[in-house]
Scaffold this motif. Structure first.
Motif, short mmCIF file in Angstrom:
data_model
loop_
_atom_site.label_atom_id
_atom_site.label_comp_id
_atom_site.label_asym_id
_atom_site.label_seq_id
_atom_site.Cartn_x
_atom_site.Cartn_y
_atom_site.Cartn_z
N LEU A 220 -15.72 -16.17 17.14
CA LEU A 220 -15.74 -15.29 15.97
C LEU A 220 -14.73 -14.16 16.12
N PHE A 221 -14.61 -13.63 17.33
CA PHE A 221 -13.65 -12.56 17.60
C PHE A 221 -12.22 -13.06 17.38
N GLU A 222 -11.92 -14.25 17.87
CA GLU A 222 -10.58 -14.81 17.68
C GLU A 222 -10.25 -14.97 16.20
N LEU A 223 -11.21 -15.50 15.44
CA LEU A 223 -10.98 -15.73 14.01
C LEU A 223 -10.76 -14.40 13.28
N GLN A 224 -11.54 -13.38 13.65
CA GLN A 224 -11.38 -12.08 13.02
C GLN A 224 -10.01 -11.48 13.30
N MET A 225 -9.57 -11.58 14.55
CA MET A 225 -8.26 -11.06 14.91
C MET A 225 -7.15 -11.82 14.17
N LEU A 226 -7.34 -13.12 14.00
CA LEU A 226 -6.35 -13.94 13.29
C LEU A 226 -6.27 -13.52 11.83
N ARG A 227 -7.42 -13.29 11.20
CA ARG A 227 -7.43 -12.88 9.80
C ARG A 227 -6.74 -11.53 9.61
N GLU A 228 -6.90 -10.64 10.57
CA GLU A 228 -6.33 -9.30 10.48
C GLU A 228 -4.88 -9.24 10.97
N GLY A 229 -4.38 -10.38 11.47
CA GLY A 229 -3.01 -10.42 11.95
C GLY A 229 -2.79 -9.61 13.21
#
Length: 259
Positions: A220-229
């Motif tokens: 979930l942390f990885e996906l969130q960081m990806l969404r925020e660039g």
């Protein structure tokens, strides 16, 4: 007990269910093909090297003990886990699930029917062959079907027909101590705990669940960081598990446990 299904996510579309059913059929066919090939390979090995084939350290599993059961062909479960947020096994029972009759019922003692469950308000029809329910109700339903088939045909494969005596590399029998691993708490209390059963249940089982929970949080942390660039940090620590995203050599992601 009746289950409230109003809180379930939107069920998968008819096209998605059809695609998954097609994949399920292909999976069953491929599994049967691999089973036949593995069985033939094992038979050749036993014929060429009977002592080596029975070696405890390098033994190939006997594929007679692995069967694709008729119930697996006949029923498919689609778990709708969009709202999953790392809940453990005490709350997972509320997740929405779709049960799908594939129409392949050869080998079953009787056809699969959802009627009684729908009347009891534990399931609701989405189509003639698809119902929506909860994970808890779906598991109860499938286990009842397994019990029905065992009552008619017995346990398949017959455990007595596939039991193997462990052998050492020279073909001598090895002694295996009894264990209550995988045995229910009630039976273990009745028979007495032996072997590493309790240790496995209380230590390793809990440890695996904790690691799966932390891995999900890391994802979930990885996906969130990806969404925020944003760039991932070098490491992320959740509990006692450290996930390494980047190293000085630029190597890939890895996980290191402190326990």
């Amino acid at each position: 007990m009746a289950q409230d299904l109003d809180g379930c996510n939107a069920p998968p579309s008819e096209a998605a269910i059809s695609a998954l059913a097609t994949f399920h059929g292909i999976l069953c066919a491929k599994t049967e093909e691999c089973w036949r090939e593995s069985r033939a390979h094992h038979a050749r090995w036993v014929e060429e090297d009977p002592v080596g084939a029975n070696s405890w350290s390098i033994k190939v599993p006997r594929h007679e003990s692995h069967l694709l059961r008729p119930l697996f062909r006949a029923l498919m479960a689609i778990v709708c886990c969009a709202d999953y947020d790392g809940e453990d096994s005490t709350t997972a029972g509320r997740f929405p699930v779709c049960l799908v009759r594939t129409g392949v019922e050869d080998g079953l003692s009787a056809p699969i029917s959802f009627h009684a469950e729908v009347v009891a308000h534990r399931m609701k029809y989405l189509s003639d062959n698809v119902v929506e329910t909860t994970l808890e109700a779906a598991v109860d339903f499938i286990m009842a079907l397994e019990a029905r088939e065992a009552a008619v045909f017995g346990i398949q494969p017959d455990p007595a027909s596939v039991v193997e005596v462990p052998m050492d590399e020279e073909g001598h029998e090895l002694t295996r101590l009894p264990s209550t691993q995988w045995v229910s708490d009630e039976k273990a209390a009745e028979w007495g705990w032996c072997g590493k059963g309790r240790y496995w249940d209380e230590v390793w089982g809990a440890r695996f669940e904790q690691r799966a929970f932390r891995s999900h949080k890391s994802l979930l942390f990885e996906l969130q960081m990806l969404r925020e660039g944003r760039e991932l940090p070098a490491t992320l620590t959740i509990g006692d598990l450290t996930t390494v995203f980047r190293t000085e050599k630029g190597e890939g992601k890895d996980s290191v446990s402190a326990d």
